[in-house]
Design an enzyme around this catalytic site. Structure first.
Site, PDB file in Angstrom:
ATOM      1  N   GLN A   1      -9.049  -4.339  -0.781  1.00 32.53           N
ATOM      2  CA  GLN A   1      -7.593  -4.494  -0.923  1.00 32.53           C
ATOM      3  C   GLN A   1      -7.012  -5.484   0.101  1.00 32.53           C
ATOM      4  O   GLN A   1      -5.967  -5.214   0.696  1.00 32.53           O
ATOM      5  CB  GLN A   1      -6.889  -3.149  -0.772  1.00 32.53           C
ATOM      6  CG  GLN A   1      -7.072  -2.216  -1.964  1.00 32.53           C
ATOM      7  CD  GLN A   1      -6.029  -1.113  -1.991  1.00 32.53           C
ATOM      8  OE1 GLN A   1      -5.832  -0.430  -0.989  1.00 32.53           O
ATOM      9  NE2 GLN A   1      -5.352  -0.933  -3.116  1.00 32.53           N
TER      10      GLN A   1
ATOM     11  N   GLY B   1      -0.112   8.130   1.548  1.00 32.59           N
ATOM     12  CA  GLY B   1      -1.560   8.044   1.408  1.00 32.59           C
ATOM     13  C   GLY B   1      -1.888   7.946  -0.072  1.00 32.59           C
ATOM     14  O   GLY B   1      -1.155   7.322  -0.843  1.00 32.59           O
TER      15      GLY B   1
ATOM     16  N   TYR C   1      -3.500  -6.289  -1.185  1.00 31.27           N
ATOM     17  CA  TYR C   1      -2.574  -5.144  -1.140  1.00 31.27           C
ATOM     18  C   TYR C   1      -2.268  -4.746   0.309  1.00 31.27           C
ATOM     19  O   TYR C   1      -1.107  -4.509   0.670  1.00 31.27           O
ATOM     20  CB  TYR C   1      -3.237  -3.987  -1.891  1.00 31.27           C
ATOM     21  CG  TYR C   1      -2.406  -2.759  -2.116  1.00 31.27           C
ATOM     22  CD1 TYR C   1      -1.578  -2.641  -3.231  1.00 31.27           C
ATOM     23  CD2 TYR C   1      -2.476  -1.673  -1.245  1.00 31.27           C
ATOM     24  CE1 TYR C   1      -0.853  -1.477  -3.464  1.00 31.27           C
ATOM     25  CE2 TYR C   1      -1.756  -0.515  -1.470  1.00 31.27           C
ATOM     26  CZ  TYR C   1      -0.942  -0.416  -2.584  1.00 31.27           C
ATOM     27  OH  TYR C   1      -0.229   0.735  -2.820  1.00 31.27           O
TER      28      TYR C   1
HETATM   29  N1  CAA Z   1     -16.781   0.432   2.828  1.00 32.89           N
HETATM   30  C1  CAA Z   1     -17.904  -0.309   2.934  1.00 32.89           C
HETATM   31  N2  CAA Z   1     -18.594  -0.735   1.861  1.00 32.89           N
HETATM   32  C2  CAA Z   1     -18.152  -0.383   0.652  1.00 32.89           C
HETATM   33  C3  CAA Z   1     -16.978   0.388   0.494  1.00 32.89           C
HETATM   34  C4  CAA Z   1     -16.310   0.815   1.647  1.00 32.89           C
HETATM   35  N3  CAA Z   1     -15.199   1.561   1.564  1.00 32.89           N
HETATM   36  N4  CAA Z   1     -16.778   0.558  -0.834  1.00 32.89           N
HETATM   37  C5  CAA Z   1     -17.781  -0.098  -1.477  1.00 32.89           C
HETATM   38  N5  CAA Z   1     -18.605  -0.648  -0.571  1.00 32.89           N
HETATM   39  C6  CAA Z   1     -19.802  -1.443  -0.830  1.00 32.89           C
HETATM   40  C7  CAA Z   1     -20.708  -0.797  -1.859  1.00 32.89           C
HETATM   41  O1  CAA Z   1     -21.535   0.160  -1.238  1.00 32.89           O
HETATM   42  C8  CAA Z   1     -21.505  -2.002  -2.361  1.00 32.89           C
HETATM   43  O2  CAA Z   1     -22.453  -2.355  -1.405  1.00 32.89           O
HETATM   44  P1  CAA Z   1     -23.807  -3.174  -1.811  1.00 32.89           P
HETATM   45  O3  CAA Z   1     -23.329  -4.475  -2.436  1.00 32.89           O
HETATM   46  O4  CAA Z   1     -24.487  -3.359  -0.522  1.00 32.89           O
HETATM   47  O5  CAA Z   1     -24.501  -2.282  -2.793  1.00 32.89           O
HETATM   48  C9  CAA Z   1     -20.432  -3.098  -2.364  1.00 32.89           C
HETATM   49  O6  CAA Z   1     -19.428  -2.674  -1.448  1.00 32.89           O
HETATM   50  C10 CAA Z   1     -19.810  -3.269  -3.733  1.00 32.89           C
HETATM   51  O7  CAA Z   1     -19.223  -4.501  -3.751  1.00 32.89           O
HETATM   52  P2  CAA Z   1     -18.681  -5.150  -5.102  1.00 32.89           P
HETATM   53  O8  CAA Z   1     -18.060  -6.458  -4.769  1.00 32.89           O
HETATM   54  O9  CAA Z   1     -19.768  -5.138  -6.132  1.00 32.89           O
HETATM   55  O10 CAA Z   1     -17.543  -4.130  -5.462  1.00 32.89           O
HETATM   56  P3  CAA Z   1     -17.246  -3.340  -6.786  1.00 32.89           P
HETATM   57  O11 CAA Z   1     -16.885  -4.333  -7.816  1.00 32.89           O
HETATM   58  O12 CAA Z   1     -18.297  -2.346  -7.038  1.00 32.89           O
HETATM   59  O13 CAA Z   1     -15.942  -2.506  -6.372  1.00 32.89           O
HETATM   60  C11 CAA Z   1     -13.730  -2.175  -5.535  1.00 32.89           C
HETATM   61  C12 CAA Z   1     -15.021  -2.991  -5.448  1.00 32.89           C
HETATM   62  C13 CAA Z   1     -13.078  -2.329  -6.913  1.00 32.89           C
HETATM   63  C14 CAA Z   1     -12.784  -2.730  -4.512  1.00 32.89           C
HETATM   64  C15 CAA Z   1     -14.041  -0.700  -5.292  1.00 32.89           C
HETATM   65  O14 CAA Z   1     -14.743  -0.571  -4.082  1.00 32.89           O
HETATM   66  C16 CAA Z   1     -12.761   0.140  -5.193  1.00 32.89           C
HETATM   67  O15 CAA Z   1     -12.138   0.475  -6.171  1.00 32.89           O
HETATM   68  N6  CAA Z   1     -12.414   0.541  -3.975  1.00 32.89           N
HETATM   69  C17 CAA Z   1     -11.222   1.365  -3.720  1.00 32.89           C
HETATM   70  C18 CAA Z   1     -10.076   0.515  -3.379  1.00 32.89           C
HETATM   71  C19 CAA Z   1      -8.910   1.427  -3.141  1.00 32.89           C
HETATM   72  O16 CAA Z   1      -8.907   2.297  -2.288  1.00 32.89           O
HETATM   73  N7  CAA Z   1      -7.853   1.215  -3.901  1.00 32.89           N
HETATM   74  C20 CAA Z   1      -6.714   2.039  -3.784  1.00 32.89           C
HETATM   75  C21 CAA Z   1      -6.008   2.081  -5.105  1.00 32.89           C
HETATM   76  S1  CAA Z   1      -4.656   3.203  -5.042  1.00 32.89           S
HETATM   77  C22 CAA Z   1      -3.561   2.462  -4.059  1.00 32.89           C
HETATM   78  O17 CAA Z   1      -3.665   1.344  -3.676  1.00 32.89           O
HETATM   79  C23 CAA Z   1      -2.388   3.298  -3.643  1.00 32.89           C
HETATM   80  C24 CAA Z   1      -2.301   3.398  -2.179  1.00 32.89           C
HETATM   81  O18 CAA Z   1      -1.407   2.805  -1.604  1.00 32.89           O
HETATM   82  C25 CAA Z   1      -3.245   4.259  -1.449  1.00 32.89           C
END
Ligand code: CAA
Length: 246
Positions: free
Chosen positions: A150, A184, A153
């Site tokens: 993000q 949150g 964001y």
């Molecule tokens: N910390 C460290 N590494 C992480 C991680 C984290 N939090 N999350 C994923 N990874 C790693 C994975 O283990 C993977 O590692 P490898 O490549 O070594 O296997 C790698 O990152 C995946 O990378 P990609 O580029 O392939 O990512 P993806 O396409 O699978 O997904 C993402 C990426 C869409 C960002 C996904 O991680 C995601 O949805 N994350 C959550 C984001 C989030 O919290 N959004 C909040 C939405 S709600 C909101 O925003 C409201 C609010 O205000 C709270």
């Protein structure tokens, strides 16, 4: 005195709870929605009426300065001057930074941050002149601590609070307060859009082990919108189940 409140993104997950809560507290409430959501807004209005709330809706693209100006003028003609503005409109375009495209960066900055300028700018001088105003910016825990995937964001949400702190100083001596609420993770369509595994892993990291209900966020906004919060300005109120403490 009946206060007039505008909630941008008012028909969304958190926005809906803010609208109904402010209406319960006696405000005249106007819920903004994107012009493309006219049908959804009409259904939303009917649903609120069925619940006993009379909340007006208004179309307006808050990412456009000109359309925001048009919208505020229309509200002035229909209802009068806005006393309470809740900047709640927001989107996500989550991507790891190495995959993030310029369009995903720009969309989030435009809708989440530039909108705050576009709408607040229209109501600010009137609030200063009348000696009363409440601006409440809905940021996020992820603007305070950053979030993997993000960069766009988190930048926009952190920027909102910088705006809050600067504007709070300009309004302080004039009865206009400016505050941020940083929710949150809240049970809405936005968090439902996340992959299940990602969502569950986030929930397991929240000290309260659950997401917030939208009403729990609205309660903080209701306080900041009220006369009781008169001495509070430039603050960033976290409502995050203990996910981030500072
Ligand atoms: N910390 C460290 N590494 C992480 C991680 C984290 N939090 N999350 C994923 N990874 C790693 C994975 O283990 C993977 O590692 P490898 O490549 O070594 O296997 C790698 O990152 C995946 O990378 P990609 O580029 O392939 O990512 P993806 O396409 O699978 O997904 C993402 C990426 C869409 C960002 C996904 O991680 C995601 O949805 N994350 C959550 C984001 C989030 O919290 N959004 C909040 C939405 S709600 C909101 O925003 C409201 C609010 O205000 C709270």
């Amino acid at each position: 005195m009946t206060r007039i409140a505008l909630v941008t993104g008012g028909i969304g997950g958190i926005g809906t709870s803010i609208c109904t809560r402010l209406a319960k507290d006696g405000c005249t409430v106007i819920a903004n929605h994107h012009p493309s959501e006219a049908d959804a807004a009409a259904a939303w209005k009917a649903d609120r009426e069925a619940e006993g709330f009379r909340i007006d809706t208004i179309a307006g693209d808050v990412s456009s300065f000109d359309d925001s100006a048009r919208m505020i003028k229309e509200i002035a003609d229909r209802h009068g001057n806005i006393d309470i503005l809740v900047n709640c409109a927001g989107i996500t375009r989550d991507k790891t930074f190495k995959k993030m495209e310029l369009a995903q960066w720009e969309a989030v900055i435009q809708v989440n941050l530039n909108s705050v300028f576009n709408v607040t700018r229209q109501v600010w001088e009137g609030m200063l002149e009348r000696g009363f105003g409440r601006i409440i910016n809905i940021s996020s825990v992820n603007g305070q601590r950053g979030q993997f995937g993000q960069a766009n964001y988190s930048a926009a949400k952190a920027g909102m609070h910088g705006f809050t702190m600067a504007l709070a100083q300009e309004g302080a001596a004039k009865g206009v307060t400016v505050n941020t609420v940083s929710p949150g993770y809240v049970e809405t369509a936005m968090t439902l859009a996340m992959d299940d595994t990602v969502r569950n892993s986030i929930i397991s990291g929240i000290p309260m082990r659950r997401m917030a209900q939208p009403d729990e966020i609205a309660a903080a906004i209701a306080f900041l919108a009220s006369d009781q919060s008169a001495y509070m300005t430039g603050a960033n109120l976290p409502v995050n189940g203990g996910l981030f403490m500072h």
